[in-house]
Each structure stands twice: as structure tokens, then as C-alpha cells.
Scaffold this active site. Sequence first.
Site, PDB file in Angstrom:
ATOM      1  N   GLU A  41       0.825  -1.217   0.000  1.00 40.38           N
ATOM      2  CA  GLU A  41       0.000   0.000   0.000  1.00 40.38           C
ATOM      3  C   GLU A  41       0.856   1.263   0.000  1.00 40.38           C
ATOM      4  O   GLU A  41       0.487   2.275  -0.590  1.00 40.38           O
ATOM      5  CB  GLU A  41      -0.951   0.010   1.196  1.00 40.38           C
ATOM      6  CG  GLU A  41      -2.115  -0.967   1.089  1.00 40.38           C
ATOM      7  CD  GLU A  41      -1.789  -2.341   1.655  1.00 40.38           C
ATOM      8  OE1 GLU A  41      -0.606  -2.611   1.943  1.00 40.38           O
ATOM      9  OE2 GLU A  41      -2.726  -3.154   1.809  1.00 40.38           O
TER      10      GLU A  41
ATOM     11  N   PHE B 153     -12.283  -6.706  13.308  1.00 39.90           N
ATOM     12  CA  PHE B 153     -11.164  -7.210  12.514  1.00 39.90           C
ATOM     13  C   PHE B 153     -10.746  -6.155  11.489  1.00 39.90           C
ATOM     14  O   PHE B 153     -11.580  -5.606  10.775  1.00 39.90           O
ATOM     15  CB  PHE B 153     -11.551  -8.516  11.810  1.00 39.90           C
ATOM     16  CG  PHE B 153     -10.459  -9.031  10.918  1.00 39.90           C
ATOM     17  CD1 PHE B 153      -9.245  -9.453  11.451  1.00 39.90           C
ATOM     18  CD2 PHE B 153     -10.630  -9.078   9.545  1.00 39.90           C
ATOM     19  CE1 PHE B 153      -8.231  -9.916  10.631  1.00 39.90           C
ATOM     20  CE2 PHE B 153      -9.616  -9.540   8.713  1.00 39.90           C
ATOM     21  CZ  PHE B 153      -8.410  -9.953   9.265  1.00 39.90           C
ATOM     22  N   GLN B 154      -9.473  -5.874  11.445  1.00 36.56           N
ATOM     23  CA  GLN B 154      -8.898  -4.856  10.554  1.00 36.56           C
ATOM     24  C   GLN B 154      -9.542  -3.486  10.743  1.00 36.56           C
ATOM     25  O   GLN B 154      -9.686  -2.714   9.799  1.00 36.56           O
ATOM     26  CB  GLN B 154      -8.961  -5.300   9.080  1.00 36.56           C
ATOM     27  CG  GLN B 154      -8.069  -6.515   8.806  1.00 36.56           C
ATOM     28  CD  GLN B 154      -7.807  -6.769   7.338  1.00 36.56           C
ATOM     29  OE1 GLN B 154      -8.659  -6.508   6.495  1.00 36.56           O
ATOM     30  NE2 GLN B 154      -6.630  -7.303   7.022  1.00 36.56           N
TER      31      GLN B 154
ATOM     32  N   LYS C 164     -17.709  -0.233   5.042  1.00 37.52           N
ATOM     33  CA  LYS C 164     -18.060  -1.233   4.043  1.00 37.52           C
ATOM     34  C   LYS C 164     -19.559  -1.259   3.731  1.00 37.52           C
ATOM     35  O   LYS C 164     -19.953  -1.364   2.566  1.00 37.52           O
ATOM     36  CB  LYS C 164     -17.612  -2.628   4.544  1.00 37.52           C
ATOM     37  CG  LYS C 164     -17.793  -3.722   3.525  1.00 37.52           C
ATOM     38  CD  LYS C 164     -17.181  -5.033   4.016  1.00 37.52           C
ATOM     39  CE  LYS C 164     -17.265  -6.088   2.919  1.00 37.52           C
ATOM     40  NZ  LYS C 164     -16.612  -7.351   3.334  1.00 37.52           N
TER      41      LYS C 164
ATOM     42  N   MET D  54      24.379   8.491   3.515  1.00 37.58           N
ATOM     43  CA  MET D  54      24.271   9.803   4.149  1.00 37.58           C
ATOM     44  C   MET D  54      24.514   9.697   5.655  1.00 37.58           C
ATOM     45  O   MET D  54      25.162  10.554   6.253  1.00 37.58           O
ATOM     46  CB  MET D  54      22.902  10.424   3.856  1.00 37.58           C
ATOM     47  CG  MET D  54      22.771  11.860   4.311  1.00 37.58           C
ATOM     48  SD  MET D  54      24.014  12.934   3.562  1.00 37.58           S
ATOM     49  CE  MET D  54      23.104  13.609   2.163  1.00 37.58           C
TER      50      MET D  54
END
Lengths: 567, 159
Positions: A51, A113-114, A163, A474
Site C-alpha cells: 500500500e 477485525f482490521q 463497508k 548519508m
Amino acid sequence: MGQMSGAQMICEALIAEGVTTVFGYPGGAIMHVYDEIYKQNGFEHILNRHEQAAVHAADGYARATGEVGVAMVTSGPGFTNAVTGIATAYTDSTPMVVISGQVPRSLIGTDGFQEIDAVGISRPCTKHNFLVHSLKELPRVLKEAFYIARSGRPGPVLVDIPKDITVDIGEFNYPDSVDIPTYKPTYKGNKRQIEKAVEAIKSAKKPLLYLGGGIVLSNASELVREFANKTQIPAVETLMARGVMGADNPLLLGMLGMHGNYASNMAMSETDLVISLGARFDDRVTGKLSEFAKYADIIHVDIDAANIGKLVDVDYPIVGDVTEVLKAMLPQLNGVDTARYKSWRDVLNHYNELHPQSYIDSDEVIKPQWAIERIGELVGKDAIITSDVGQHQMWAAQHYPFDRPRQWINSGGLGTMGFGFPAAIGAKRACPDKIVINITGDGSILMNMQELVTASEYKIPVINVILNNHFLGMVRQWQTFFYEKRYSETDLSFQPNFKALAQSCGGIGYDVSTKEEFDEALKDAIKQDRVCFMNVQTNRFEDVLPMVPSGGALFNMMLPETTKGDE
Amino acid sequence: MKNHIDERRVISVIVMNESSVLSRITSLFAARGYNIESLTVAPIPNSDMSHITIATKGSSRLMEQVTKQLHKLIPVYKVIEHEEMVEKEMVLAKFPIAENLADISVLSAAYNGGVVNVGEEMIIVMVADEPKRIKHFIEASQRYNPCEVVRGGVVAIER
């Protein structure tokens, strides 16, 4: 448009906004939307393999075109993975809309969930965010999200959609226009302030144009060039403004700041009038604030009022869009006495001759600066260059001959390693006719290397030039300078076989350790229609110079002597 | 840097009535380490806006930055940095019924208030006054052994 589901509305809204490419990754809470994506032909969806990469790709797409980038993720970990990408877009003011799935409304607040509080987490790193409460408000929210993302000072907007709302059926009426009474960006600068600023320019002896990324966002480069040309006032660019003036422009001194060149930093230290256009006085630019532009009055043009007076006291504040302000200023500068600034330009040109941007080349080993200049010679004005974060990024900014805005795409504000490769994928998708090269390091490239698969699957032939010094370069450089060479956790001697890694994902790999091999590999890579890794062995202990040590005054630079051969 | 003296400041923020607007404002303060001394919110009659009054402390430079940052929030309509204002705060205090009720009643009347509730064991008074005077009232009321004092937070209106 009639009755449809929330998921359909999302697709219809994207099409109505002119979106042609969506970068994303499906999951439970966003599945209804993906089901509609499957059924439609209005836009394509690119399945990135993480993602974070999807958001960076949307970011690269947006920066290459100026259009709003769109990314889509699921709830919970899908969203949290996206946060780094959103924060990257936020600090560099990229117009972007991120659509995230959320658990159904009945589960919100139950540790489902999630489930994670996406609007809570993203509040400090979005321009604005929405949790959609009902199907009825969904079209308006989507319309507002795009409007907010692209107007004023652009930025990412998150739309978090439960959802069950994507399943609900309702009437779809996509609004034609937006009216948010509390959000009215200022585009036109104050007339009186502009007049005063013009007077200041006319009476200055040593004025300096300080050009920032806002010029790129505002598509104002042509006007800036016209301004410089008309007045013959010298200019410095920030990291985000590379390409605004064009590499060959005799009025361009170069980049200023921590790794700016001598003439640019001295110009800022000695100028009597800073004309700041779309820049925000970042600490990497100013160095020690009390010594910054100490002898100068400051004109600050910025569309974001909060940037003005945030770090330095401003004498001529102008809130507005750079394009609009320059349009108002230019006619007032007719007949400006360009000879007036000649002795100032002479001083600065002398500084450039004294300490030009330089490095000592080698016949035995590839110097990273050489590699970047060579890319410039071989692909030059056409290519889009993205970068990751670290030494290679600074060398690219210093040495690549950037010729136009939107040619240079990097994570300047947040400094996100792993940005370059997915951003290159987004830029290439937006500009398929351009050569797109990601200049990266052996540290950064591993942070989104799964995108090899994405690039292969969709035949997006971006070239990754890995300047490989087997170090987190760096940080190593700082350890050399400031930590008595204790190289704590920066030695990256243990490495993957980059060539085989690329091949295993359907790409092409090149091992390069001589200049001849470099030319051959790059020329070959340009011809290929596949993603490439060019693993370029460079000398290990090259430093990025000049360097202003953190917190020091801009005029106190460590200048290049050549590499010190620490081995 | 000039204007670095920390002074008490009161600002009014006019916002759209949205579910998350208050958290946007408070997290802006929290993220930058600005302190909120008191905060009140109530809907503005006959509109879809609310009025938030925030009392805080800071230099004028800091306040300028706070004001601009608040302005940047999409649902914020207006930010007023009060200079010439009428400022009031309300407080409720509960005393045991055994205390000297006449004294308590006189005290609260002196601070723009009075008795609002009397029960079997407790008496409740309400006063509304300037924040400084509210402080004095609370100090003065200590001798009557208040069992509970609830301050309402500042509301202000520009003169």
C-alpha cells in the site's frame, strides 16, 4: 444517474473527476468497490505490491502531471501501510485523494477485525479527511475531496468509507460544483502589498530570487523565468524547485541549503532583498536562522498564510498563488533598470568561479557524481528523474541538468526512503513517452523492491540506477564527520544479488563497475520494454559536498577537496 | 525573536458543526505542544456553526501561528483573537447544608450568582463572572468547606 450502490458511486465519481489511473491494493473492507472496478472500463487499476508503494505511485503520477493522484486501500493494515505515503504527499503538497475501506458502521469502535481509526491517525498528515457517515453524503464528500486536494495549497485528502455504505443502494447525483463556506483559498495577492514589493525590488541593490516547490505546483515556471529575464535578478532554487529556471539559465546560481553550492549560499548570506516565491524557509535551506539572509528584507509570496512569518520575520508578506502574484507584478516591472544589479551578479559569478559545484573524477572507479552527469548527457532534457533519499538524492539534485519543472520528483520534505521506485512507476504511467529513471541507493531501493513485480506485470519500464556504495551513505557521512567514524549499523556489505533479484521478478539486471559498462547498460536499458536494475559499484567513501553542518550558518560550508579515501 | 513574552490569550473559533471538528482543533494544539487552559463549545443559534472559546498562553508570534494554523483547517470559518472583550466564566459549587447558608448566599450574590439548588444534605450555588473574579470566589468559598467545585470554562465576546 439513477439508483446504484455506494461502490458504484465511487467508480462513477472517479470517472467524473477524469481519473484514468488508480493505484491500490484490495482487502476485506474495500471489496465491494473492487468488485465494481472489475466491471467498469472508465479507468485502469494498477496493483502495487504494497500500500505504501501504491500511494507513492499515485504521488509520482500527480507530480509528473499536476493532476490529482488516486490511491485505494483497505482498512486497518492496508490503511496504516499507506500512512507513510500520505505523509510524504502531505509534506510536499501533492494533490491526492486516498480512498480507504473501513469496517461496517455497526462495527466501528468495537475493535473489529482490521479496524483502525483512519481519520484519527491521518489527521496530522492530510490536508483534510472524511469518515463517510451515510450513503447520502458520499457523492458530496468525494466531490469535496477532489476539490480540496487540488485547490489552494494542494495536499492529500483521505476518504474513509465503511463497508456497509459501499453496499447500500441510493440515488447518485454527483455535484457539479463545490461550496464549502469555511474554505476559500486566496489566489490573488493583495494589490497594495504587491506594489510595495515591486518598489522594494526596484530600490534593492542585491536582490535574490529564492525559488521553491510552490512554483512547480502552481505551474508558474514560465512566469518566473520571465521575471528573472526581465529584471536580470539572479536566482537560487530549493531542492523542490530544481528545473524551474532550467540548467543553462545564466541567472541560476544553483541549489541552496545544506548541500547547496557556494555561490547560492553566499548569495543568500549577502543579499539585501530576498524574493521568496513558493518556498517555506525549511531548516535544510536556512541553516542557522539568526544568520540567514541577515542583511536582507524579505518578500514572501505563499499561498499558505501559515508559512509566512512562521520562521523568519517578513517585510512584504503576500498571500496568494505565485502565478497570480507574478502576473500582477510583471507589468509593474516594465523598464526596470537591469544594469542596477550588474555588480551584484558579477560578485556571484565570481563566487561560482571560485568554488564551482565540483568533484574529483576517477578512472579506476565510478564516482556517483559522474554517473549522474552521465545520465544527464545520455538522456538529458527528456527524462523524468525520480530519487530515493540519501546521498544519491543530493548528488542528483546537485549534478543533474534539470531543464523543466516536473522533471525532478523526490521526497524533499518528509525524506522517505523507498519513494523513488514506486514514484517512477506512477510517473511512467502518466508519461509513457518519457524515459523515467529512478536514481537510488543500495539502502533505499530495498525499501520498496517488491515493486519490481508491479513494474514487470504492467510492463512499466522504469530504470533504477542503484548507486551502490555498500553503505547507508548519508548516515555514514554524518558518522564520519560528527561521530568519529563509528559506523553504527550503516555498513550494507551484505547485499542481495541485485541483477538476479531483478531477473527473478521479470526485470533486467546489469552489474556495472566501469564507465564503459555504465554507458552500455544505460543505453541498453533505454531500449528495453522491461523494468531494470542497474547495480553501479561506486567508491564507498564519497561525501556530499558542499555541506553546511546541521544548525550552522549557510556561509560556513565544508567545501569539496575530493574524497579522502578512508579505506 | 520579538514578542516572546507569554501572555494569557483568548481566541474564538467559529466552526462548521461536524463530528470531528473539535478533535481537529485540539490535536492541532497537542501536536505543537500549545497548552489549552480552558475550552468551551456550543452551537450558534439558527446556524450550522458552533462557537469555540479557547483560553491559552503564548507569545504574540506563537498566537499568530496558532491562528493561521486554525484557519487552515477546512471546517474553520473564522478565528478571532480577542483584544477588547467581555469575558465570563461560570462555576457551580456544592456546600454541606450545615454551613452558614446566609454567608454562602451573600458570597455568591457578590459574584453575580446565587443559590440554585437546595437538597437534604447539600446546597448548590452558581456564579458567573470574569475568570479572575471566579478565582477569588473559589478562594473565598474555601472557608465554607465546599465538597465540589466545577468551573465552566471561559466564554468571550468582542466589544
